[in-house]
Design an enzyme around this catalytic site. Structure first.
Site, mmCIF file in Angstrom:
data_model
loop_
_atom_site.group_PDB
_atom_site.id
_atom_site.type_symbol
_atom_site.label_atom_id
_atom_site.label_comp_id
_atom_site.label_asym_id
_atom_site.label_seq_id
_atom_site.Cartn_x
_atom_site.Cartn_y
_atom_site.Cartn_z
ATOM 1 N N TYR A 1 0.842 -1.196 0.000
ATOM 2 C CA TYR A 1 0.000 0.000 0.000
ATOM 3 C C TYR A 1 0.877 1.244 0.000
ATOM 4 C CZ TYR A 1 -4.302 2.497 0.112
ATOM 5 O OH TYR A 1 -5.326 3.321 -0.246
ATOM 6 N N ARG B 1 -9.557 10.839 -7.064
ATOM 7 C CA ARG B 1 -8.653 11.597 -6.200
ATOM 8 C C ARG B 1 -7.783 10.589 -5.456
ATOM 9 N NH1 ARG B 1 -7.018 12.652 -1.577
ATOM 10 N NH2 ARG B 1 -8.438 11.085 -0.722
ATOM 11 N N LYS C 1 -6.413 -1.767 -0.518
ATOM 12 C CA LYS C 1 -7.189 -1.516 0.697
ATOM 13 C C LYS C 1 -7.749 -2.818 1.260
ATOM 14 C CE LYS C 1 -7.388 2.961 1.644
ATOM 15 N NZ LYS C 1 -7.227 3.583 2.956
ATOM 16 N N GLU D 1 -13.842 4.662 -1.795
ATOM 17 C CA GLU D 1 -12.424 4.988 -1.654
ATOM 18 C C GLU D 1 -11.952 5.855 -2.818
ATOM 19 O OE1 GLU D 1 -8.796 5.108 0.188
ATOM 20 O OE2 GLU D 1 -10.550 4.039 0.964
ATOM 21 N N ASP D 2 -11.337 6.987 -2.498
ATOM 22 C CA ASP D 2 -10.658 7.837 -3.480
ATOM 23 C C ASP D 2 -11.542 8.274 -4.635
ATOM 24 O OD1 ASP D 2 -8.348 8.007 -2.042
ATOM 25 O OD2 ASP D 2 -7.341 6.371 -3.057
ATOM 26 N N ASP E 1 -13.592 5.767 3.545
ATOM 27 C CA ASP E 1 -12.364 5.751 4.340
ATOM 28 C C ASP E 1 -11.616 7.075 4.254
ATOM 29 O OD1 ASP E 1 -10.317 4.458 5.960
ATOM 30 O OD2 ASP E 1 -9.101 4.557 4.158
ATOM 31 N N ASP E 2 -11.650 7.747 3.094
ATOM 32 C CA ASP E 2 -10.948 9.026 2.959
ATOM 33 C C ASP E 2 -11.520 10.067 3.910
ATOM 34 O OD1 ASP E 2 -9.369 8.191 0.591
ATOM 35 O OD2 ASP E 2 -11.331 8.109 -0.347
ATOM 36 N N ASN F 1 0.074 12.445 1.784
ATOM 37 C CA ASN F 1 0.960 11.436 1.246
ATOM 38 C C ASN F 1 0.738 11.313 -0.258
ATOM 39 O OD1 ASN F 1 -1.278 9.502 0.844
ATOM 40 N ND2 ASN F 1 -1.246 9.274 3.062
#
Length: 544
Positions: free
Chosen positions: A95, A148, A166, A237-238, A260-261, A400
């Site tokens: 990851y 994103r 993930k 996610e994202d 999760d973001d 990150n």
């Protein structure tokens, strides 16, 4: 004879059933594998040793990432046994930060499909397409549009490794059984013109549709997922920030979903902050918090901290007054006319401040959290301005991958004479200041979302709430020892991450039962009950 050859060959090609060189001599005879494997019979431990040797010979982490993916494709048990043998070593490979390189080069390093790939052109047929997945008992779907990714922006189909990675962490960190997990890339197109022009790009070469069209697509997708996989939890996610906030608000009260973001990032930040506040002996409701970054992550963390402050007795209005936001156009304050609805509630009666150091002088925060993806945003001037107003400034440059961090721990410690309490989005090396060694924390979501996933897997709740993530954050914070706190550590050590996550999952499950959200009977010993459900990466007696 033809059928037997086909059966034995299929067994070696089946990553769930394949044991490779660990098939015993008797199994080789019974399964028609004689002559198809070398004579030596390995234990699982011997196979792990060979894998470690292969990995040590690789020249880079991206090469190790590719090797591990190929290992997963041929022997899932060995793959997870390897990851779980040393999670502190392997999480950064499968990851963050290595996965950023995997995403950037996805179309070029692609080997074989992993998970499912849905497109907007399948509208009207999502349920039909989802039925193509061979496993029917799916408990979690992780779905990303690639809109994103980390600090990389919109990379469309190149974001496919994200849901794969993930869900691998669900198992590697919290032992959620891997066969009930399904990663999906939802291809709605991409705004990234360079990718659309790349001949090896594997996604749709369209611009994304309007928000209303996206909502209609996701409406059908959620209905289809729940029809094909009853009781499934959908992990968003994202997605692009505005899409992420809107979709979570649209479904959180009607479907078993989370993002999760937004919620995971908020929870892990709250976990680190809880530990930091235990070190300084203060309460969250006493803090003044400034966010550098006002997108989905910043808003998500801010909203969860408001809820946590309310649990300490503040009103919602008073809690929001303790939180300020700063974005590319400066401090978010009441004179701004470019704010969306989720930002406006944090627009206070403050003077304009286009510079972060200036905003710090105005807000006088005790906590500075970076979710901007702007390397170097936390300048020496800004950090020293923090230290001027508080004895132990709490500084979290969370962006990150590594080259997006707002500052390094070494910079934060140096500019505050070692007084700062620091956590970053990725793991940085230890720092020695004036003879004292500090171990900066890693505020990585893998402390939270796998544990929440394990709690959800066990309790089968009706819905997922922010309060569950607050319970998970406190469960993580309470596991940091005093000796580690003395080194500046704000999160548990990673070398025993499985036991840490099981403990956090038990705390989360306890909250779920207390709130009446579970759909299963409460056991006498929640932790033991959960632990009995966890996946063990060993070869079974039935040949799987």
């Amino acid at each position: 004879m033809t059928q037997r050859i086909h059966s034995s060959s299929s067994l070696l090609d089946n990553p769930v059933a394949n044991r490779g060189t660990a098939f015993t001599e008797l199994e080789r005879q019974e399964l028609g594998l004689e002559g198809l494997l070398p004579a030596g019979v390995d234990t699982l431990e011997m196979q792990i040793s060979r894998v470690l040797g292969h990995l040590d010979a690789k020249p880079s982490d991206i090469e190790r990432y590719v090797y591990l993916l190929e290992l997963c494709d041929r022997n899932k048990t060995l793959f997870y046994a390897t990851l779980m043998s040393d999670p502190a070593r392997f999480v950064p490979i499968v990851y963050d930060p290595t996965i950023a390189d995997a995403c950037l080069t996805y179309g070029h390093i692609y080997r074989r499909p992993n998970g499912m790939y849905l497109t907007k052109h399948m509208k009207g047929r999502f349920a039909e397409v989802l039925k193509n997945w061979p496993v029917k008992d799916i408990r979690f779907v992780c779905v990303s549009s690639g809109g994103r990714i980390l600090g990389l922006g919109d990379i469309g189909a190149n974001g496919a490794p994200i849901p794969i990675g993930k869900l691998q962490l669900y198992t590697a960190c919290a032992a959620v059984p891997p066969d009930c997990l399904l990663p999906i890339h939802f291809d709605i197109g991409t705004t990234n013109a360079a990718l659309r022009a790349d001949p090896l790009y594997l996604g749709l070469r369209d611009e994304p549709p309007s928000p209303d069209e996206i909502d209609a697509l996701v409406d059908e997708f959620l209905a289809a997922a729940n029809k094909v996989f009853p009781g499934v939890c959908v992990h968003f996610e994202d997605w692009k920030g505005t899409d992420a906030i809107r979709l979570l608000a649209r479904y959180k009260d009607t479907h078993l979903v989370y993002n999760d973001d937004i919620q995971g990032t908020a929870s892990v930040a709250l976990a680190g902050l809880s530990t930091a506040l235990q070190i300084v002996g203060q309460r969250l409701s006493e803090q003044r918090i400034l966010f550098a970054g006002a997108g989905s992550a910043g808003i998500g963390i801010a909203n969860m901290m408001v809820e946590a402050m309310q649990l300490e007795g503040l009103s919602e209005a008073d809690a929001r007054n303790r939180i300020s936001l700063f974005d590319v156009n400066g401090l978010i304050q009441k004179d701004r006319t470019d704010l969306n609805a989720s930002q406006k509630v944090y627009a206070h009666d403050l003077p304009p401040a286009p510079d972060l150091a200036e905003a710090i002088e105005s807000v006088k925060p005790t906590v500075l959290i970076g979710v901007s993806t702007v390397r170097g945003l936390f300048t020496e001037q800004a950090v020293k301005a923090m230290a001027k107003h508080v004895d132990r400034p709490i500084i979290f440059p969370l962006s990150n991958p590594t080259n997006k961090a707002e500052c390094t721990p070494e910079e934060a410690y140096t500019w505050t004479d070692g007084k700062a309490l620091v956590a970053c989005g990725v793991q940085f090396p230890d720092v020695t200041i004036k003879g004292k060694t500090f171990h900066p924390g890693q505020a990585n979501n893998f402390y939270i979302f796998p544990a929440v996933g394990l709690a959800v897997y066990a309790t089968k709740p009706k819905r997922i709430t922010d309060a569950m993530f607050i319970a998970a954050a406190q469960g993580s914070a309470d596991q940091v020892s005093q000796a580690d706190r003395d080194q500046g550590m704000l999160f548990p050590r990673q070398n025993d991450i499985l036991q840490t996550e099981i403990t956090t999952a038990a705390r989360t499950a306890e909250y779920i039962f207390d709130q009446g959200l579970a759909t299963v009977e409460r056991p006498h010993d929640i932790r033991a009950w959960i632990e009995a459900m966890t996946y063990k990466p060993v070869y079974g007696a039935d040949g799987t």
